[in-house]
Design a protein around this motif. Structure first.
Motif, mmCIF file in Angstrom:
data_model
loop_
_atom_site.group_PDB
_atom_site.id
_atom_site.type_symbol
_atom_site.label_atom_id
_atom_site.label_comp_id
_atom_site.label_asym_id
_atom_site.label_seq_id
_atom_site.Cartn_x
_atom_site.Cartn_y
_atom_site.Cartn_z
ATOM 1 N N SER A 104 0.827 -1.203 0.000
ATOM 2 C CA SER A 104 0.000 0.000 0.000
ATOM 3 C C SER A 104 0.866 1.260 0.000
ATOM 4 C CB SER A 104 -0.929 -0.016 1.222
ATOM 5 O OG SER A 104 -1.690 1.162 1.294
ATOM 6 N N GLY A 105 1.903 1.263 0.822
ATOM 7 C CA GLY A 105 2.791 2.417 0.889
ATOM 8 C C GLY A 105 3.516 2.675 -0.417
ATOM 9 N N LEU A 106 3.996 1.605 -1.045
ATOM 10 C CA LEU A 106 4.711 1.753 -2.315
ATOM 11 C C LEU A 106 3.779 2.232 -3.427
ATOM 12 C CD1 LEU A 106 6.910 -1.438 -2.068
ATOM 13 C CD2 LEU A 106 7.803 0.889 -2.326
ATOM 14 N N ARG A 107 2.565 1.686 -3.465
ATOM 15 C CA ARG A 107 1.616 2.137 -4.490
ATOM 16 C C ARG A 107 1.269 3.614 -4.290
ATOM 17 N NH1 ARG A 107 -0.723 -3.171 -3.768
ATOM 18 N NH2 ARG A 107 -2.136 -2.306 -2.198
ATOM 19 N N GLY A 108 1.146 4.026 -3.026
ATOM 20 C CA GLY A 108 0.863 5.427 -2.747
ATOM 21 C C GLY A 108 1.974 6.344 -3.228
ATOM 22 N N LEU A 109 3.233 5.929 -2.987
ATOM 23 C CA LEU A 109 4.357 6.738 -3.464
ATOM 24 C C LEU A 109 4.384 6.785 -4.980
ATOM 25 C CD1 LEU A 109 7.359 5.861 -1.111
ATOM 26 C CD2 LEU A 109 5.753 7.764 -0.976
ATOM 27 N N GLY A 110 4.050 5.657 -5.626
ATOM 28 C CA GLY A 110 4.007 5.632 -7.082
ATOM 29 C C GLY A 110 2.984 6.614 -7.621
ATOM 30 N N LYS A 111 1.819 6.683 -6.987
ATOM 31 C CA LYS A 111 0.790 7.636 -7.410
ATOM 32 C C LYS A 111 1.232 9.074 -7.149
ATOM 33 C CE LYS A 111 -3.091 4.490 -6.637
ATOM 34 N NZ LYS A 111 -4.309 4.213 -5.809
ATOM 35 N N LEU A 112 1.946 9.293 -6.046
ATOM 36 C CA LEU A 112 2.402 10.643 -5.733
ATOM 37 C C LEU A 112 3.427 11.115 -6.753
ATOM 38 C CD1 LEU A 112 2.269 13.006 -3.767
ATOM 39 C CD2 LEU A 112 4.038 11.882 -2.385
ATOM 40 N N ILE A 113 4.306 10.213 -7.173
ATOM 41 C CA ILE A 113 5.327 10.572 -8.162
ATOM 42 C C ILE A 113 4.696 11.010 -9.477
ATOM 43 C CG2 ILE A 113 7.138 9.600 -9.644
ATOM 44 C CD1 ILE A 113 8.051 7.955 -7.248
ATOM 45 N N THR A 114 3.629 10.300 -9.877
ATOM 46 C CA THR A 114 3.023 10.575 -11.184
ATOM 47 C C THR A 114 1.849 11.545 -11.118
ATOM 48 O OG1 THR A 114 1.605 8.606 -10.928
ATOM 49 C CG2 THR A 114 3.718 8.312 -12.050
ATOM 50 N N ALA A 115 1.545 12.053 -9.930
ATOM 51 C CA ALA A 115 0.393 12.945 -9.787
ATOM 52 C C ALA A 115 0.636 14.279 -10.492
ATOM 53 C CB ALA A 115 0.091 13.180 -8.304
ATOM 54 N N GLN A 116 -0.441 14.874 -10.964
ATOM 55 C CA GLN A 116 -0.361 16.171 -11.618
ATOM 56 C C GLN A 116 0.048 17.243 -10.616
ATOM 57 O OE1 GLN A 116 -4.013 17.269 -13.497
ATOM 58 N NE2 GLN A 116 -3.303 19.300 -14.121
ATOM 59 N N GLY A 117 0.986 18.101 -11.011
ATOM 60 C CA GLY A 117 1.479 19.136 -10.122
ATOM 61 C C GLY A 117 0.487 20.272 -9.937
ATOM 62 N N GLY A 118 0.688 21.059 -8.895
ATOM 63 C CA GLY A 118 -0.120 22.240 -8.664
ATOM 64 C C GLY A 118 -1.469 22.000 -8.037
ATOM 65 N N GLN A 119 -1.734 20.787 -7.558
ATOM 66 C CA GLN A 119 -3.030 20.490 -6.948
ATOM 67 C C GLN A 119 -3.072 20.933 -5.487
ATOM 68 O OE1 GLN A 119 -5.071 16.667 -8.009
ATOM 69 N NE2 GLN A 119 -3.009 16.035 -8.596
ATOM 70 N N ARG A 120 -4.271 21.236 -5.012
ATOM 71 C CA ARG A 120 -4.469 21.445 -3.585
ATOM 72 C C ARG A 120 -4.250 20.126 -2.860
ATOM 73 N NH1 ARG A 120 -9.980 23.085 -2.124
ATOM 74 N NH2 ARG A 120 -10.502 21.450 -3.615
ATOM 75 N N ASP A 121 -3.850 20.212 -1.598
ATOM 76 C CA ASP A 121 -3.588 18.992 -0.839
ATOM 77 C C ASP A 121 -4.796 18.069 -0.791
ATOM 78 O OD1 ASP A 121 -0.997 19.677 -0.390
ATOM 79 O OD2 ASP A 121 -1.180 19.949 1.781
ATOM 80 N N ALA A 122 -5.985 18.627 -0.653
ATOM 81 C CA ALA A 122 -7.191 17.797 -0.576
ATOM 82 C C ALA A 122 -7.391 17.012 -1.863
ATOM 83 C CB ALA A 122 -8.410 18.664 -0.286
ATOM 84 N N ASP A 123 -7.161 17.665 -3.017
ATOM 85 C CA ASP A 123 -7.318 16.986 -4.302
ATOM 86 C C ASP A 123 -6.205 15.975 -4.524
ATOM 87 O OD1 ASP A 123 -9.574 18.517 -4.869
ATOM 88 O OD2 ASP A 123 -8.383 20.113 -5.802
ATOM 89 N N LEU A 124 -4.989 16.350 -4.151
ATOM 90 C CA LEU A 124 -3.863 15.437 -4.311
ATOM 91 C C LEU A 124 -4.051 14.196 -3.445
ATOM 92 C CD1 LEU A 124 -1.069 14.790 -5.439
ATOM 93 C CD2 LEU A 124 -0.070 16.145 -3.581
ATOM 94 N N ALA A 125 -4.473 14.396 -2.199
ATOM 95 C CA ALA A 125 -4.704 13.256 -1.305
ATOM 96 C C ALA A 125 -5.753 12.316 -1.875
ATOM 97 C CB ALA A 125 -5.127 13.757 0.079
ATOM 98 N N ARG A 126 -6.801 12.890 -2.486
ATOM 99 C CA ARG A 126 -7.850 12.068 -3.070
ATOM 100 C C ARG A 126 -7.289 11.240 -4.232
ATOM 101 N NH1 ARG A 126 -10.903 15.870 -4.289
ATOM 102 N NH2 ARG A 126 -11.813 16.047 -2.204
ATOM 103 N N ASP A 127 -6.443 11.847 -5.065
ATOM 104 C CA ASP A 127 -5.855 11.123 -6.197
ATOM 105 C C ASP A 127 -4.926 10.005 -5.727
ATOM 106 O OD1 ASP A 127 -7.209 12.683 -7.957
ATOM 107 O OD2 ASP A 127 -5.493 13.919 -8.549
ATOM 108 N N VAL A 128 -4.160 10.302 -4.686
ATOM 109 C CA VAL A 128 -3.196 9.321 -4.179
ATOM 110 C C VAL A 128 -3.899 8.235 -3.362
ATOM 111 C CG1 VAL A 128 -1.154 9.029 -2.697
ATOM 112 C CG2 VAL A 128 -1.314 10.983 -4.232
ATOM 113 N N GLY A 129 -5.043 8.596 -2.755
ATOM 114 C CA GLY A 129 -5.792 7.628 -1.958
ATOM 115 C C GLY A 129 -5.377 7.574 -0.504
ATOM 116 N N VAL A 130 -5.006 8.736 0.052
ATOM 117 C CA VAL A 130 -4.607 8.812 1.461
ATOM 118 C C VAL A 130 -5.295 10.011 2.096
ATOM 119 C CG1 VAL A 130 -2.349 7.749 1.041
ATOM 120 C CG2 VAL A 130 -2.577 10.241 0.962
ATOM 121 N N PRO A 131 -5.402 10.057 3.428
ATOM 122 C CA PRO A 131 -5.913 11.267 4.075
ATOM 123 C C PRO A 131 -4.900 12.403 3.917
ATOM 124 C CG PRO A 131 -5.165 9.669 5.710
ATOM 125 C CD PRO A 131 -5.119 8.978 4.392
ATOM 126 N N PRO A 132 -5.344 13.649 3.881
ATOM 127 C CA PRO A 132 -4.431 14.778 3.643
ATOM 128 C C PRO A 132 -3.258 14.845 4.602
ATOM 129 C CG PRO A 132 -6.700 15.494 3.383
ATOM 130 C CD PRO A 132 -6.765 14.087 3.914
#
Length: 334
Positions: free
Chosen positions: A250-278
């Motif tokens: 789970s931790g590794l998949r979360g980091l993988g999503k964070l690496i590929t996430a679109q930049g410039g997002q608000r933390d709430a939106d980024l957390a939702r994309d990554v699948g973790v609480p803010p």
């Protein structure tokens, strides 16, 4: 015939199960099992001695399908539960679709599909049948688990204060079976049926210090020594090896999503994309500095091997996990 509806797992159907098909779909096994249990309970509420036939689709042939879906000399109404629908032989697709298209009013059907692409064509056709009710059982994301806790409490006639759900997840982790078991324990001792944050900490305070997530956090940060200490302490206090591999994955998949996430997002939106609480993003941003996609891919292969080993492919689960910790840290850039 019943009108086709789609509901999420946890919403109990109150209508009669007879003359229709309940299609349970999705990878979350606990929710799928609950949906099947609710369906059989509804059937037994109408027919106390209901005859229920449960068959794995992989073991089903035309003769057996006809047997469980046909009339009985001993019962006026019956229920047929077909699990593992993805493994159903293509030769039986038309027969199953015919059952859904014209459901016998004296039969109740429950079909269970665990998600994925296999059997999706059959699944899509079943969803279009007018007698089919769909129950979705998706894998819950980490930020959704506190809401699951509240639903579980309602299920057993209790409730929680605002912070108790998150406190329980912090202590137990995100394994739904472990969370559901903890909820039942807390509800049985809650004063006035209200589970408070203080009660959670009384029962489970300190468990987060030896959980698989504590091990995973140390591993992903590249801290080999503390990770090995956490791992050995977790195992010595009864943590299940499979929950440790689950936390690592789970931790590794979360980091993988964070690496590929679109930049410039608000933390709430980024957390939702990554699948973790803010609140989790701060530690993940610290961890991700030592990782790239190639390293994460290699580390996930290591975890997959360790997971198979702790489930029986190797004799020594502790050794398999210690080796995995060392290899995962080595996959991280220095």
């Amino acid at each position: 015939m019943a009108t086709r509806t789609t509901t999420s797992a946890g919403s109990r159907a109150t209508e009669s199960p007879f003359g229709r098909v309940l299609l349970v779909t999705g990878p979350e096994q606990l929710l799928a099992e609950r949906a099947v249990e609710d369906a059989t309970a509804a059937g037994r509420a109408e027919v106390a001695d209901l005859e229920i036939s449960t068959v794995d689709a992989a073991d089903l042939d035309a003769g057996r399908l006809a047997e469980i879906s046909g009339g009985s000399l001993f019962a006026d109404r019956r229920m047929a539960v077909i699990t593992n629908l993805a493994q159903l032989s293509a030769e039986l697709f038309d027969q199953v679709l015919a059952l859904a298209a014209d459901a016998d009013p004296d039969m109740a059907y429950v079909f269970v599909h665990g998600g994925g692409q296999k059997g999706k064509g059959l699944l899509d056709k079943l969803k279009k049948a007018p007698s089919v009710q769909v129950i979705d059982c998706p894998a819950l994301k980490a930020w959704e688990i506190p809401a699951f806790v509240k639903n579980e409490l309602r299920r057993v006639g209790a409730r929680a204060d605002e912070e108790a759900g998150q406190a329980l997840v912090d202590a137990i982790g995100v394994d739904l079976r472990a969370v559901a078991s903890a909820v039942r324990q807390l509800a049985s001792d809650a004063d006035g049926g209200v589970v408070t944050t203080e009660l959670v900490r009384t029962y489970f305070g300190g468990r987060n210090e030896v959980s698989g997530f504590a091990v995973a956090d140390a591993v992903l940060a590249g801290r080999t020594g503390p990770a090995m200490e956490q791992l050995r302490w977790a195992l010595s206090t009864g943590a299940a090896p499979v929950l440790i591999t689950s936390a690592l994955a789970s931790g590794l998949r979360g980091l993988g999503k964070l690496i590929t996430a679109q930049g410039g997002q608000r933390d709430a939106d980024l957390a939702r994309d990554v699948g973790v609480p803010p609140w989790k993003l701060k530690s993940m941003r610290s961890q991700v500095r030592g990782w790239d996609q190639r390293g994460i891919a290699h580390a996930l292969r290591v975890v997959a091997r360790a997971d198979a080993e702790v489930k029986g492919a190797a004799d020594d689960a502790a050794f398999s996990l210690e080796r995995a910790v060392i290899e995962i840290v080595s996959a991280r850039r220095s």
